[in-house]
Write an enzyme that holds these catalytic residues in place. Sequence first.
Site, PDB file in Angstrom:
ATOM      1  N   HIS A 280      16.119  39.986 -12.246  1.00  0.00           N
ATOM      2  CA  HIS A 280      17.540  40.028 -13.079  1.00  0.00           C
ATOM      3  C   HIS A 280      17.169  41.006 -13.881  1.00  0.00           C
ATOM      4  O   HIS A 280      16.865  40.319 -15.307  1.00  0.00           O
ATOM      5  CB  HIS A 280      18.660  39.117 -12.890  1.00  0.00           C
ATOM      6  CG  HIS A 280      19.455  39.285 -12.912  1.00  0.00           C
ATOM      7  ND1 HIS A 280      21.026  40.177 -13.109  1.00  0.00           N
ATOM      8  CD2 HIS A 280      21.176  39.536 -11.840  1.00  0.00           C
ATOM      9  CE1 HIS A 280      22.408  39.574 -13.640  1.00  0.00           C
ATOM     10  NE2 HIS A 280      22.055  40.035 -12.489  1.00  0.00           N
ATOM     11  N   ASP A 337      21.215  36.124  -5.480  1.00  0.00           N
ATOM     12  CA  ASP A 337      20.352  36.115  -3.873  1.00  0.00           C
ATOM     13  C   ASP A 337      20.555  35.773  -2.734  1.00  0.00           C
ATOM     14  O   ASP A 337      19.438  36.192  -1.814  1.00  0.00           O
ATOM     15  CB  ASP A 337      20.912  37.785  -3.040  1.00  0.00           C
ATOM     16  CG  ASP A 337      22.574  38.548  -3.104  1.00  0.00           C
ATOM     17  OD1 ASP A 337      23.572  37.776  -2.589  1.00  0.00           O
ATOM     18  OD2 ASP A 337      22.809  39.418  -4.229  1.00  0.00           O
TER      19      ASP A 337
HETATM   20  N1  ACO Z   1       9.221  41.015  -8.004  1.00  0.00           N
HETATM   21  C1  ACO Z   1       8.259  41.034  -8.281  1.00  0.00           C
HETATM   22  N2  ACO Z   1       7.685  41.919  -9.773  1.00  0.00           N
HETATM   23  C2  ACO Z   1       9.433  41.910 -10.040  1.00  0.00           C
HETATM   24  C3  ACO Z   1       9.913  41.442  -9.509  1.00  0.00           C
HETATM   25  C4  ACO Z   1      10.373  41.351  -8.383  1.00  0.00           C
HETATM   26  N3  ACO Z   1      11.560  41.053  -7.815  1.00  0.00           N
HETATM   27  N4  ACO Z   1      11.248  41.953 -10.317  1.00  0.00           N
HETATM   28  C5  ACO Z   1      11.339  42.385 -11.419  1.00  0.00           C
HETATM   29  N5  ACO Z   1       9.686  42.361 -10.848  1.00  0.00           N
HETATM   30  C6  ACO Z   1       8.295  42.788 -12.084  1.00  0.00           C
HETATM   31  C7  ACO Z   1       8.804  44.135 -12.577  1.00  0.00           C
HETATM   32  O1  ACO Z   1       7.801  45.399 -11.254  1.00  0.00           O
HETATM   33  C8  ACO Z   1       8.554  44.763 -14.196  1.00  0.00           C
HETATM   34  O2  ACO Z   1       6.677  44.050 -14.040  1.00  0.00           O
HETATM   35  P1  ACO Z   1       5.763  45.251 -14.726  1.00  0.00           P
HETATM   36  O3  ACO Z   1       6.755  44.918 -16.809  1.00  0.00           O
HETATM   37  O4  ACO Z   1       4.317  44.880 -15.638  1.00  0.00           O
HETATM   38  O5  ACO Z   1       5.848  46.662 -15.141  1.00  0.00           O
HETATM   39  C9  ACO Z   1       9.185  43.865 -14.580  1.00  0.00           C
HETATM   40  O6  ACO Z   1       9.580  42.758 -13.410  1.00  0.00           O
HETATM   41  C10 ACO Z   1      10.375  44.107 -15.370  1.00  0.00           C
HETATM   42  O7  ACO Z   1      11.005  44.596 -13.650  1.00  0.00           O
HETATM   43  P2  ACO Z   1      11.952  45.378 -14.280  1.00  0.00           P
HETATM   44  O8  ACO Z   1      12.556  46.488 -12.673  1.00  0.00           O
HETATM   45  O9  ACO Z   1      11.415  46.875 -15.007  1.00  0.00           O
HETATM   46  O10 ACO Z   1      13.289  45.302 -14.340  1.00  0.00           O
HETATM   47  P3  ACO Z   1      15.072  45.636 -13.934  1.00  0.00           P
HETATM   48  O11 ACO Z   1      15.656  44.836 -15.534  1.00  0.00           O
HETATM   49  O12 ACO Z   1      15.041  47.291 -14.580  1.00  0.00           O
HETATM   50  O13 ACO Z   1      15.210  45.171 -12.958  1.00  0.00           O
HETATM   51  C11 ACO Z   1      15.433  44.214 -10.678  1.00  0.00           C
HETATM   52  C12 ACO Z   1      15.710  44.023 -12.104  1.00  0.00           C
HETATM   53  C13 ACO Z   1      16.656  45.411 -10.241  1.00  0.00           C
HETATM   54  C14 ACO Z   1      17.200  42.760 -10.435  1.00  0.00           C
HETATM   55  C15 ACO Z   1      14.189  44.250 -10.249  1.00  0.00           C
HETATM   56  O14 ACO Z   1      13.967  42.452 -10.767  1.00  0.00           O
HETATM   57  C16 ACO Z   1      14.297  43.449  -8.854  1.00  0.00           C
HETATM   58  O15 ACO Z   1      13.607  44.775  -8.059  1.00  0.00           O
HETATM   59  N6  ACO Z   1      13.897  42.501  -8.269  1.00  0.00           N
HETATM   60  C17 ACO Z   1      14.458  42.346  -6.343  1.00  0.00           C
HETATM   61  C18 ACO Z   1      15.915  42.994  -5.968  1.00  0.00           C
HETATM   62  C19 ACO Z   1      17.040  42.244  -5.703  1.00  0.00           C
HETATM   63  O16 ACO Z   1      16.782  40.670  -5.969  1.00  0.00           O
HETATM   64  N7  ACO Z   1      17.772  42.009  -6.454  1.00  0.00           N
HETATM   65  C20 ACO Z   1      19.208  41.654  -6.636  1.00  0.00           C
HETATM   66  C21 ACO Z   1      19.384  41.503  -7.702  1.00  0.00           C
HETATM   67  S1  ACO Z   1      20.734  40.567  -8.510  1.00  0.00           S
HETATM   68  C22 ACO Z   1      22.290  41.294  -7.884  1.00  0.00           C
HETATM   69  O17 ACO Z   1      22.345  42.428  -7.674  1.00  0.00           O
HETATM   70  C23 ACO Z   1      23.229  40.785  -6.941  1.00  0.00           C
END
Ligand code: ACO
Length: 401
Positions: A280, A337
Amino acid sequence: IDISSLRTSTDGVITLDPGFKNTGSCESAITFLDGEKGILHYRGYGIEELAEKAHFLEVVYLLIFGELPTEKELDKFHYDIQHQSIVDEDVKKILDAFPKSAHPMGVLCSLTSALTAFNPTSVDVRSEEAMYKSIVKILGKFPVLVAWTMRKKMGLPLNYGSTSLGYVENVLQMMFRQPNEEYTLNPIVVEALDKLLILHADHEQNCSTSTVRIAGSSHAGLFVSLASGISALWGPLHGGANQAVIEMLEAIKADGGDTKKFMAKAKDKNDPFRLMGFGHRVYKNFDPRAKIIKKAADEVLADLGIEDPILEIAKGLEKEALEDPYFVERKLYPNVDFYSGIIYRALGIPTEMFTVMFALGRLPGWIAQWREMRLNKEPIGRPRQIYIGETLRPFIPVEKR
Ligand code: ACO
């Protein structure tokens, strides 16, 4: 902060913050969250208490108008909504034109936008009274669109609501009542949906809400601003995650249930796969909504006597992630979710409708944020950029390129 003092020229200084990770776009009195401590409040009330004690319609009123309603205020609000729930019959023609294969979020977005054409006065929000009319109109008509979107997908005749039912009860009967049959409401299903809608009702300046505020800041009408929010919610990194989680859990099950294999894929930087429902932008400890939903999923499945093997896969995946250094270091925890889809599934809602149900829950939050933005007379949203393209160059006619 005196916002007006910030409305001055930038003198060429621009903050570059892709994804707005550290940029506040507004002042807001609606939702408070502390991502480090896992705290979420709507208008000063803890999400745990609201999920346990309040009904969705009370929370709708609270978010939009700032206070919990008295019984009289709630009755009037419900009455006003019910009496605005008729959708023009011609909207059905638009719905008819969609193929059955259309994703419900695309259909919902188009129909919400189309409502402006059928209710042209809804764009007039110059007085609070006119604004209230637009708000109760969309709160009345949106559940009808949600139900129609699902019934179209399932090939069922379209239903209307009943003025004798509560808001959530009405949604359920519009969605599920079969032709020529009585629909008996199951109190477990009503309570579970009510809770899910409350948990999704607002989440400050998330992607879809910021979209609604920014679209509305041009003084576009409420309904089209909401349609912009629906588009933003659709993506799998935001609301679309609830559908993606179930599809992921089903894929793990179909593959033999090896959660470790999918964990490895999620950690592989050459693989675009992410563990859906994890991570998140703001919660870096835990998502308080996920805690409530996990418990609710257990209870709803037990109460309805459903054994869903994907719940076990989900629990296994969560346990592994909580112990895995990759997820621990990056503070990736289950979000709202991760478990919500399991509940929607248990309630008999088709997978492609999950994000539509999220939109139904988020509707009051979008409305509250849009109303606040308009009442605060916020300026048009217009981010800046750092230009990195070509400098000025002469035009070359096509025959000489
Ligand atoms: N699985 C694996 N790796 C992940 C995940 C994941 N679900 N989420 C983040 N990471 C990793 C990224 O690859 C990144 O790694 P790095 O530092 O080695 O490059 C690090 O964690 C940080 O991730 P970001 O994408 O920079 O974090 P951001 O805050 O931009 O994204 C997000 C947040 C979009 C929710 C992300 O965690 C994600 O894509 N999650 C999966 C989709 C999801 O569940 N979305 C619902 C969110 S809640 C809502 O909107 C209701």
